[in-house]
Design an enzyme around this catalytic site. Structure first.
Site, PDB file in Angstrom:
ATOM      1  N   ASN A  66       0.982  -1.380  -0.104  1.00  0.00           N
ATOM      2  CA  ASN A  66       0.008   0.032  -0.014  1.00  0.00           C
ATOM      3  C   ASN A  66       0.977   1.313   0.006  1.00  0.00           C
ATOM      4  OD1 ASN A  66      -1.814   2.004   0.314  1.00  0.00           O
ATOM      5  ND2 ASN A  66      -2.176   1.372   2.431  1.00  0.00           N
ATOM      6  N   LYS A 102       0.071   4.433  -0.625  1.00  0.00           N
ATOM      7  CA  LYS A 102      -0.612   5.733   0.142  1.00  0.00           C
ATOM      8  C   LYS A 102      -0.225   6.744  -0.915  1.00  0.00           C
ATOM      9  CE  LYS A 102      -0.141   3.384   4.551  1.00  0.00           C
ATOM     10  NZ  LYS A 102       0.010   3.669   6.138  1.00  0.00           N
ATOM     11  N   HIS A 122      -9.555   1.567   4.825  1.00  0.00           N
ATOM     12  CA  HIS A 122      -8.411   1.820   5.624  1.00  0.00           C
ATOM     13  C   HIS A 122      -8.607   2.774   6.728  1.00  0.00           C
ATOM     14  CE1 HIS A 122      -4.332   2.912   6.361  1.00  0.00           C
ATOM     15  NE2 HIS A 122      -3.911   1.879   5.880  1.00  0.00           N
ATOM     16  N   GLU A 130      -6.880   5.435   7.801  1.00  0.00           N
ATOM     17  CA  GLU A 130      -6.759   6.636   7.048  1.00  0.00           C
ATOM     18  C   GLU A 130      -7.754   7.273   6.489  1.00  0.00           C
ATOM     19  OE1 GLU A 130      -2.841   5.816   5.127  1.00  0.00           O
ATOM     20  OE2 GLU A 130      -2.054   5.416   7.418  1.00  0.00           O
ATOM     21  N   GLU A 188      -5.318  -4.355  10.883  1.00  0.00           N
ATOM     22  CA  GLU A 188      -4.627  -3.314  11.007  1.00  0.00           C
ATOM     23  C   GLU A 188      -4.712  -2.379  12.215  1.00  0.00           C
ATOM     24  OE1 GLU A 188      -2.526  -2.456   6.913  1.00  0.00           O
ATOM     25  OE2 GLU A 188      -3.987  -1.048   7.228  1.00  0.00           O
ATOM     26  N   GLY A 234       2.451   3.011  10.363  1.00  0.00           N
ATOM     27  CA  GLY A 234       3.377   4.080   9.978  1.00  0.00           C
ATOM     28  C   GLY A 234       4.851   3.960  10.628  1.00  0.00           C
ATOM     29  N   SER A 257       3.494  -1.533  10.212  1.00  0.00           N
ATOM     30  CA  SER A 257       4.860  -1.569  10.429  1.00  0.00           C
ATOM     31  C   SER A 257       5.390  -3.053  10.154  1.00  0.00           C
ATOM     32  CB  SER A 257       5.136  -1.296  11.862  1.00  0.00           C
ATOM     33  OG  SER A 257       4.888   0.071  11.990  1.00  0.00           O
TER      34      SER A 257
HETATM   35  P1  PGA Z   1       2.651   0.794   7.507  1.00  0.00           P
HETATM   36  O1  PGA Z   1       1.482   1.031   6.773  1.00  0.00           O
HETATM   37  O2  PGA Z   1       3.314  -0.465   7.005  1.00  0.00           O
HETATM   38  O3  PGA Z   1       3.465   2.004   7.114  1.00  0.00           O
HETATM   39  O4  PGA Z   1       2.553   0.714   9.004  1.00  0.00           O
HETATM   40  C1  PGA Z   1       0.350  -0.108   6.621  1.00  0.00           C
HETATM   41  C2  PGA Z   1      -0.935   0.295   6.153  1.00  0.00           C
HETATM   42  O5  PGA Z   1      -1.399   1.333   6.727  1.00  0.00           O
HETATM   43  O6  PGA Z   1      -1.521  -0.237   5.455  1.00  0.00           O
END
Ligand code: PGA
Length: 253
Positions: A9, A11, A96, A98, A166, A172, A214
């Protein structure tokens, strides 16, 4: 056995077309090495997604980071399931955290899941708590997120779904920590149980459940030994070297 799936992903990255070309050309040779054993999906932002998915969807699977639920019409700025389908896209990340933080409700998530399935796109439904409390109310939240996202999904569609656990606190580069493999494993059992309540055991085992938050080369293997059917990778999916290491770990298991 369900085929493992590793999803990147991206983003809102990278900022340029040239940057996208560079990452994709770094990832393609790695994908061709693992593709018999693992399904690899990359989810770039819309402007890069459809250009590359048109040209390269035979080499790697593409996913969108969002979609709108209406089929067509006066919805400025939105993108429909049929547009994605016609661009060779196979997967869509839905709900998601976000996007939920920007106002996406459970009702909207449910409509998007329904629209994806109607158009034979595979929704990757994200669920996860913002924080863990000692009263375990986060379990109720995840149950609620799942039940509402799947409210209108018939049992026969279970095999076309992906659920990604998640935990928001683990997402992040700035997250204090990733989930432990125990936390991940327990939650996957919990999610599988809810899916069994909704679809029945036989159909629930066909749903792939992933972990995201992460994920890095050093912890990827631990999640995959805890019954996770794959990983949703954020920041490390933008670095072909690290993403390649994650793919290698997944292939070796
Ligand atoms: P991250 O994001 O690996 O940067 O923690 C995962 C996600 O939000 O899908």
């Amino acid at each position: 056995m369900l085929k493992k799936i590793i999803i990147g992903n991206w983003k809102m990255n990278p900022p340029t077309y040239a940057g996208t070309q560079k990452i994709i050309s770094g990832i393609l040779p790695l994908v061709s090495r693992v593709k018999n054993k693992i399904e690899v999906v990359i989810c770039p932002p819309f402007p890069w997604l459809t250009d590359f998915s048109h040209k390269l969807n035979k080499k790697v699977s593409f996913g969108a980071q969002d979609v709108f639920y209406e089929p067509a019409g006066p919805y400025t700025g939105e993108v429909s399931v049929d547009m994605l389908k016609s661009s060779g896209v196979k997967f869509v990340i839905v709900g998601h955290s976000e996007r939920r933080a920007l106002g996406e409700t459970d009702e909207i998530v449910s409509k998007k899941v329904h629209a994806c399935l109607k158009s034979s796109l595979i929704p990757i439904i994200c669920v996860g708590e913002r924080e863990r409390d000692s009263g375990h109310t986060y379990l109720d939240l995840i149950k609620h997120q799942l039940k509402s996202a799947l409210a209108r999904v018939p049992r026969a569609s279970a095999g076309k779904l992906i659920v990604a656990y998640e935990p928001v606190w683990a997402i992040g580069r700035k997250a204090a920590r990733a989930a432990t493999s125990e936390e991940c494993g327990e939650m996957i059992i919990f999610i599988r149980k809810i899916l069994s309540d909704i679809f029945g055991v036989k159909s629930a085992v066909r749903v792939r459940i992933l972990y995201g938050g992460s994920v890095e080369p050093k912890n990827a293997g631990a999640y995959l030994t805890t019954r996770a059917n794959g990983l949703l990778v954020g920041h490390d999916s933008l670095d072909p070297k690290k993403f390649g290491e994650i793919l290698k770990v997944a292939q070796s298991m």
